[in-house]
Design an enzyme around this catalytic site. Structure first.
Site, PDB file in Angstrom:
ATOM      1  N   GLU A 257       3.147  -4.960  13.664  1.00 54.84           N
ATOM      2  CA  GLU A 257       4.264  -4.676  12.750  1.00 54.84           C
ATOM      3  C   GLU A 257       5.522  -4.778  13.595  1.00 54.84           C
ATOM      4  OE1 GLU A 257       3.781  -4.314   9.576  1.00 54.84           O
ATOM      5  OE2 GLU A 257       1.604  -4.201   9.723  1.00 54.84           O
ATOM      6  N   CYS A 291      13.213  -0.743  11.045  1.00 53.34           N
ATOM      7  CA  CYS A 291      12.775  -2.149  11.026  1.00 53.34           C
ATOM      8  C   CYS A 291      13.128  -2.781   9.692  1.00 53.34           C
ATOM      9  CB  CYS A 291      11.279  -2.202  11.242  1.00 53.34           C
ATOM     10  SG  CYS A 291      10.382  -1.087  10.169  1.00 53.34           S
TER      11      CYS A 291
HETATM   12  P1  NAD Z   1       9.162  -1.639  21.819  1.00 58.78           P
HETATM   13  O1  NAD Z   1       8.452  -2.911  21.580  1.00 58.78           O
HETATM   14  O2  NAD Z   1      10.068  -1.565  22.978  1.00 58.78           O
HETATM   15  O3  NAD Z   1       8.121  -0.438  22.030  1.00 58.78           O
HETATM   16  C1  NAD Z   1       7.133  -0.117  21.073  1.00 58.78           C
HETATM   17  C2  NAD Z   1       6.002   0.613  21.773  1.00 58.78           C
HETATM   18  O4  NAD Z   1       5.427  -0.263  22.734  1.00 58.78           O
HETATM   19  C3  NAD Z   1       6.439   1.839  22.543  1.00 58.78           C
HETATM   20  O5  NAD Z   1       5.428   2.814  22.481  1.00 58.78           O
HETATM   21  C4  NAD Z   1       6.588   1.327  23.952  1.00 58.78           C
HETATM   22  O6  NAD Z   1       6.423   2.348  24.908  1.00 58.78           O
HETATM   23  C5  NAD Z   1       5.480   0.304  24.034  1.00 58.78           C
HETATM   24  N1  NAD Z   1       5.752  -0.774  24.985  1.00 58.78           N
HETATM   25  C6  NAD Z   1       6.934  -1.186  25.483  1.00 58.78           C
HETATM   26  N2  NAD Z   1       6.769  -2.231  26.311  1.00 58.78           N
HETATM   27  C7  NAD Z   1       5.439  -2.478  26.338  1.00 58.78           C
HETATM   28  C8  NAD Z   1       4.637  -3.458  26.999  1.00 58.78           C
HETATM   29  N3  NAD Z   1       5.174  -4.370  27.802  1.00 58.78           N
HETATM   30  N4  NAD Z   1       3.310  -3.436  26.782  1.00 58.78           N
HETATM   31  C9  NAD Z   1       2.765  -2.541  25.941  1.00 58.78           C
HETATM   32  N5  NAD Z   1       3.475  -1.589  25.293  1.00 58.78           N
HETATM   33  C10 NAD Z   1       4.793  -1.570  25.477  1.00 58.78           C
HETATM   34  O7  NAD Z   1       9.885  -1.258  20.470  1.00 58.78           O
HETATM   35  P2  NAD Z   1      10.841  -0.015  20.200  1.00 58.78           P
HETATM   36  O8  NAD Z   1      12.140  -0.288  20.872  1.00 58.78           O
HETATM   37  O9  NAD Z   1      10.126   1.254  20.501  1.00 58.78           O
HETATM   38  O10 NAD Z   1      11.002  -0.082  18.617  1.00 58.78           O
HETATM   39  C11 NAD Z   1      11.931  -0.864  17.982  1.00 58.78           C
HETATM   40  C12 NAD Z   1      11.324  -2.122  17.419  1.00 58.78           C
HETATM   41  O11 NAD Z   1      10.214  -1.805  16.599  1.00 58.78           O
HETATM   42  C13 NAD Z   1      12.271  -2.874  16.519  1.00 58.78           C
HETATM   43  O12 NAD Z   1      12.183  -4.244  16.782  1.00 58.78           O
HETATM   44  C14 NAD Z   1      11.775  -2.562  15.130  1.00 58.78           C
HETATM   45  O13 NAD Z   1      12.119  -3.509  14.146  1.00 58.78           O
HETATM   46  C15 NAD Z   1      10.313  -2.505  15.367  1.00 58.78           C
HETATM   47  N6  NAD Z   1       9.656  -1.750  14.299  1.00 58.78           N
HETATM   48  C16 NAD Z   1       8.889  -2.419  13.410  1.00 58.78           C
HETATM   49  C17 NAD Z   1       8.301  -1.727  12.349  1.00 58.78           C
HETATM   50  C18 NAD Z   1       7.467  -2.427  11.315  1.00 58.78           C
HETATM   51  O14 NAD Z   1       6.822  -1.737  10.554  1.00 58.78           O
HETATM   52  N7  NAD Z   1       7.455  -3.736  11.241  1.00 58.78           N
HETATM   53  C19 NAD Z   1       8.492  -0.360  12.245  1.00 58.78           C
HETATM   54  C20 NAD Z   1       9.274   0.283  13.193  1.00 58.78           C
HETATM   55  C21 NAD Z   1       9.846  -0.416  14.220  1.00 58.78           C
END
Ligand code: NAD
Length: 543
Positions: A257, A291
């Site tokens: 997602e 998001c």
């Molecule tokens: P992110 O990708 O930085 O992090 C998400 C999760 O992944 C966190 O728990 C983080 O610690 C972990 N993570 C970070 N780097 C990683 C890696 N290299 N390997 C594995 N895990 C890793 O995202 P964010 O900044 O926490 O959230 C914002 C983003 O999430 C936005 O792009 C938003 O649109 C998206 N989002 C999407 C939905 C949806 O339902 N489509 C919902 C909420 C947020």
């Protein structure tokens, strides 16, 4: 997990932090105040194999329970939320900087609703399903699809809805009979700790649910190395791609997602009062860090000025800052990094000719935390602000002249999470919704369906793979198996050995029987095939 509520003396004294570093605690900070609110030990990943073994053992017990029995456990979890909504909302607000109204509306309530809905409906959705036989050729066959748990699922969640996003998935995973390992964002670890506490009220078998704390890449590597059965990731498109690449090496399935760049389209006959209220809420709430927030607003030429005027007024009226006594509409950004990204996009747009129609002045812009809601116009698709996810309280607005142009603009994005159409004519709204490339399109509303557990949430294009929420999300938590049998035990199927010309002819006629192009075809098949079929079923194979 031993979590320390913060002791101010320890926080202010860096050497004491070093001393407690045996457990390598992660300090959690309230982004609105800058105050540290807790210290959480990082999960020792050298024990992952052991944790996985325990999870598999607990899952074996858990999967033997009936849906009704699992529901009893989830009920206890739900009841804890219902009895402690204020405590939970406060933890979320302190960890993420969002207002308590946002925390209650978009986190606590959806979490409780999802516990209720999945526990009530999992059995109905996941029960064995009989498949009607579709062709006379298989009259003797019966089929059922059964659903099995995946076993151990890893859930990786973002900071923007630190409770409601992972919580719904945890409940779906458990109701489907899985063990769950949850890794929450390090920016909102205290909410993970709160989830751990909430889940404990469910009296689950030891090790069935585990909170993992620490850097995402290391945790995902450990899950993959230890053969987690599926990874459910919610977060940025870049991280999703990285996780999918790693998981593919072991053929571990993923559900992703990802980010959005959601369009809101306002047609000439829209109720502009509702549309401007909706744009303000879905564009600015949670400081725009959703998001599915309104990231691009397209308004028909004939109502553009009026819409801009209304939304400008509403933008200016918004109060932003620290939520002390329910006195603000918009809280802080959750991370300094995100604040910088928003600032960069706004400056880039201004440099390229965008103008600000309104900016809320009812708060103090503070580097790294508070960002004022901003309405921008004179923007175009050459600007970063119209192309890439902003994830901040900024609504850029553009004019369109025809429906075709609105569709073209809305679909001119690599992402396709959600979108909305605003019109008094629902039929016209639905027709337009069908033309938009997004997983969710709402009419005269935006974003809120994430809070409705019965509705599916999924991204098209680069916004995701797979589903979460609803029946479709629950199915993602399972493996399907077809079980097939004969109702009359026979010696052979019609298409089994030995082969000869007669078998070929009868197979050819069976095609006419199954899919006749004319009555003659059907009759030819009907006279020849059933007799041959039965004969072959019961005759011996003479060699
Ligand atoms: P992110 O990708 O930085 O992090 C998400 C999760 O992944 C966190 O728990 C983080 O610690 C972990 N993570 C970070 N780097 C990683 C890696 N290299 N390997 C594995 N895990 C890793 O995202 P964010 O900044 O926490 O959230 C914002 C983003 O999430 C936005 O792009 C938003 O649109 C998206 N989002 C999407 C939905 C949806 O339902 N489509 C919902 C909420 C947020």
């Amino acid at each position: 997990m031993p979590v320390k509520r913060i002791n101010k003396k320890a926080v202010n004294n860096k050497s004491s932090l070093k001393r407690t570093a045996v457990n390598k605690p992660v300090p959690s900070i309230n982004p609105a105040t800058g105050k540290k609110i807790g210290l959480v030990p990082v999960t020792d990943l050298s024990k992952m194999a052991e944790m996985m073994k325990q999870a598999r053992k607990a899952q074996s017990e858990w999967s033997l329970l009936s849906y009704r029995q699992r529901k009893e456990h989830i009920r206890k979890i739900r009841n804890y939320i219902l009895k402690n909504p204020d405590e939970i909302a406060t933890v979320i607000s302190e960890s993420s900087g969002k207002t308590r109204v946002d925390a209650m509306a978009t986190e606590v309530i959806p979490a409780a609703l999802s516990a209720e809905w999945y526990s009530q409906n999992a059995e109905k959705i996941l029960k064995r399903e009989k498949l009607p036989v579709a062709s006379v050729l298989f009259f003797n066959k019966r089929n059922v699809i059964e659903r099995y748990p995946l076993r151990v699922v890893g859930i990786i969640s973002p900071w923007n809805y630190p409770l409601s996003i992972p919580f719904g998935e945890v409940v779906m995973g458990l109701m489907a009979g899985n063990a769950v390992m949850l890794k929450v964002s390090t920016s909102t670890t205290m909410v993970g700790v709160e989830i751990d506490k909430i889940i404990k009220y469910g009296d689950l078998p030891d090790g069935l649910f585990r909170l993992l704390v620490g850097p995402g890449d290391r945790i995902v590597d450990a899950l993959i190395e230890n053969n987690a059965d599926k990874i459910f990731f919610t977060g940025s498109t870049e991280t999703g791609r990285e996780i999918m690449t790693k998981a593919s090496r072991r053929l571990i399935p993923v559900s992703l997602e990802l980010g959005g760049k959601d369009a809101m389209i306002v047609l000439p006959d829209a109720d502009l009062e509702r549309a401007s209220n909706g744009a303000a809420w879905a564009g600015y709430q949670n400081a725009g860090q959703s998001c599915g927030s309104v990231e691009r607003l397209y308004v028909h030429d004939t109502v553009y000025d009026k819409m801009l005027e209304l939304l400008s007024k509403k933008t200016k009226a918004l109060r932003f800052g620290e939520d002390r006594d329910f006195n603000v509409d918009i809280g802080s950004m959750t991370t300094g990094e995100q604040w910088e990204k928003v600032e960069m996009q706004v400056n880039d747009a201004l440099k390229k000719g965008a103008k600000i129609s309104a900016v809320s002045s009812r708060g103090v812009k503070k580097r790294g935390s508070f960002y004022p809601p901003i309405l921008m116009y004179d923007v175009n698709h050459g600007m970063d602000i119209m192309k890439n996810e902003t994830f901040g309280p900024v609504v850029p607005v553009m004019k369109f002249n025809t429906i075709d142009e609105a569709v073209k603009l809305a679909n001119d994005s690599t992402m396709g999470l959600t979108a909305s159409v605003w019109t008094r004519n629902i039929k016209k709204g639905i027709e337009l919704a069908r033309r938009i490339e997004a997983g969710v399109v709402t009419i005269n509303d935006h974003l809120y369906t994430h809070g409705q557990p019965e509705t599916p949430w999924s991204g098209w294009k680069k916004s995701g793979i797979g589903f979460t929420h609803s029946k479709l999300g629950l199915l993602e938590m399972t493996r399907a198996k077809l079980i097939n049998w004969d109702i009359i035990r026979s010696r052979r199927n019609m298409w089994w050995f030995p082969y000869d010309r007669n078998v070929y002819e009868k197979l050819r006629l069976s095609l006419k029987l199954a899919l006749p192009l004319s009555v003659t075809d059907y009759l030819k098949g009907a006279f020849n095939v059933p007799f041959f079929l039965i004969k072959k079923m019961f005759s011996s194979w003479k060699t």
